[in-house]
Design an enzyme around this catalytic site. Structure first.
Site, PDB file in Angstrom:
ATOM      1  N   LYS A   1      48.689  35.384  43.764  1.00 27.67           N
ATOM      2  CA  LYS A   1      47.617  36.229  43.240  1.00 27.67           C
ATOM      3  C   LYS A   1      47.366  37.753  43.629  1.00 27.67           C
ATOM      4  O   LYS A   1      47.226  38.488  42.749  1.00 27.67           O
ATOM      5  CB  LYS A   1      46.160  35.673  43.308  1.00 27.67           C
ATOM      6  CG  LYS A   1      46.187  34.216  42.482  1.00 27.67           C
ATOM      7  CD  LYS A   1      45.096  33.418  42.820  1.00 27.67           C
ATOM      8  CE  LYS A   1      43.908  33.653  41.331  1.00 27.67           C
ATOM      9  NZ  LYS A   1      42.853  32.987  41.480  1.00 27.67           N
TER      10      LYS A   1
ATOM     11  N   ASP B   1      39.339  35.519  35.979  1.00 25.33           N
ATOM     12  CA  ASP B   1      38.497  34.657  36.727  1.00 25.33           C
ATOM     13  C   ASP B   1      36.855  35.097  36.675  1.00 25.33           C
ATOM     14  O   ASP B   1      35.917  34.327  36.454  1.00 25.33           O
ATOM     15  CB  ASP B   1      38.608  34.685  38.518  1.00 25.33           C
ATOM     16  CG  ASP B   1      39.832  33.679  38.656  1.00 25.33           C
ATOM     17  OD1 ASP B   1      40.118  32.502  37.789  1.00 25.33           O
ATOM     18  OD2 ASP B   1      40.324  33.756  39.700  1.00 25.33           O
TER      19      ASP B   1
END
Ligand SMILES: NC(=O)c1ccc[n+]([C@@H]2O[C@H](COP(=O)([O-])OP(=O)(O)OC[C@H]3O[C@@H](n4cnc5c(N)ncnc54)[C@H](OP(=O)(O)O)[C@@H]3O)[C@@H](O)[C@H]2O)c1
Length: 287
Positions: free
Chosen positions: A71, A108
């Protein structure tokens, strides 16, 4: 599912990747929307992430999700990073543009916000300060979501204070003050708070329990745990007993998948009780 010569391709790169619920999530939506698409688990070792991402347009993929450990490292590989993902410092969704360049997003924060909106529609950013437990990657997404929602004060509680200080430095804005606290202050910072969110891995199956008393938290303040294994963590059980509105972490996981699906497969999708039940069935071990 039938693969054809025109099937649209996407997937998730991670190492390991077998535990990921994303293939189930996107597979559910592909069935529901009847899009000619496929979403694959893509086990990619850390040292190959650059080559793997660059291969997406060559192989005709529309994009992919990223999970641990890619990520942060993907940030330096892609051609464009949306400003929100840049602020958070991590990306989880890659979109291959028509010219073959790679665009990276972080969904997210969107997933957290949508889940909160759906689970506690009466919560308002002006209710009071938000207390965030943790300062890791997911805390940064949650804090970005709350600053964008207009929360004026965010109190970060973390074991490693330097990590929390870096978060505060990176994510505070002219309208949101972020303060940093040790666990010793965890009870005191709950006074007059309007929201409490656990973003640490404490309380997750296999991790130490989260030990926290909620005596100072105003009873109307929602308590959110982004850990979703188990679905009802010790924190949520204690909060429920005290009468707080509680929000589990599964909704965030499901909602964060929506922007990627819509970009790759061109169909809008929703988080429904049926989808939730399909994923919950994989979280609860059969008796
Ligand atoms: N629902 C969702 O969609 C979603 C999305 C992302 C993540 N998650 C969940 O969120 C959790 C955290 O993920 P992450 O990516 O933010 O992880 P991360 O970057 O590794 O951060 C972990 C956080 O937990 C704290 N922590 C870990 N062990 C601790 C201990 N023994 N005592 C005190 N603090 C401890 C760390 O504190 P230090 O800084 O002091 O190490 C840090 O704040 C995981 O359980 C993950 O599954 C859920």
């Amino acid at each position: 599912m039938k693969i054809t010569g025109t099937t649209r391709l996407a997937g998730i790169m991670g190492w390991p990747v077998a535990h990921s619920r994303s293939p189930l999530l996107h597979g559910f939506w592909l069935d529901e929307t009847a899009v000619d698409g496929a979403y694959l688990p893509l086990p990619v070792q850390p040292e190959h992430i650059g080559e793997a991402l660059r291969a997406l347009p060559i192989l005709g993929f529309r994009g992919c999700n990223l999970t641990i450990p890619h990520k942060q490292t993907a940030l330096s590989v892609v051609d464009r990073v949306e400003p929100l993902a840049r602020r958070i410092g991590a990306v989880n969704t890659i979109i291959v543009a028509p010219d073959g360049t790679l665009e990276a997003r972080n969904t997210d924060a969107f997933g957290f916000r949508e889940n909160l909106r759906e689970a506690v529609p009466d919560w308002h950013p002006a209710t009071g300060p938000a207390v965030i437990l943790g300062a890791g990657g997911s805390a940064r997404a949650v804090v970005a979501a709350l600053t964008d929602a207009g929360v004026a004060e965010i109190r970060i509680v973390n074991r490693t204070l330097t990590r929390a200080e870096a978060l505060a430095r990176d994510l505070s804005t002219s309208t949101t003050r972020i303060t940093v606290h040790s666990w010793v202050e965890a009870s005191q910072v709950q006074r007059n708070a309007g929201l409490l969110v656990n973003t640490t891995s404490l309380g997750m199956t296999g991790e130490p329990p989260l030990v926290l008393d909620l005596l100072s938290l105003p009873p109307s303040a929602p308590v959110v745990d982004i850990v979703y294994v188990p679905l009802e963590t010790g924190l949520l059980a204690a909060a429920r007993q005290r009468g707080h509105p509680v929000v589990d972490g599964l909704g965030m996981l499901l909602h964060q998948g929506r922007p990627g699906f819509e970009a790759w497969f061109g169909a809008a999708v929703r988080v429904t009780p049926e989808l939730r039940a399909a994923v919950v069935a994989t979280l609860v071990p059969p008796r």
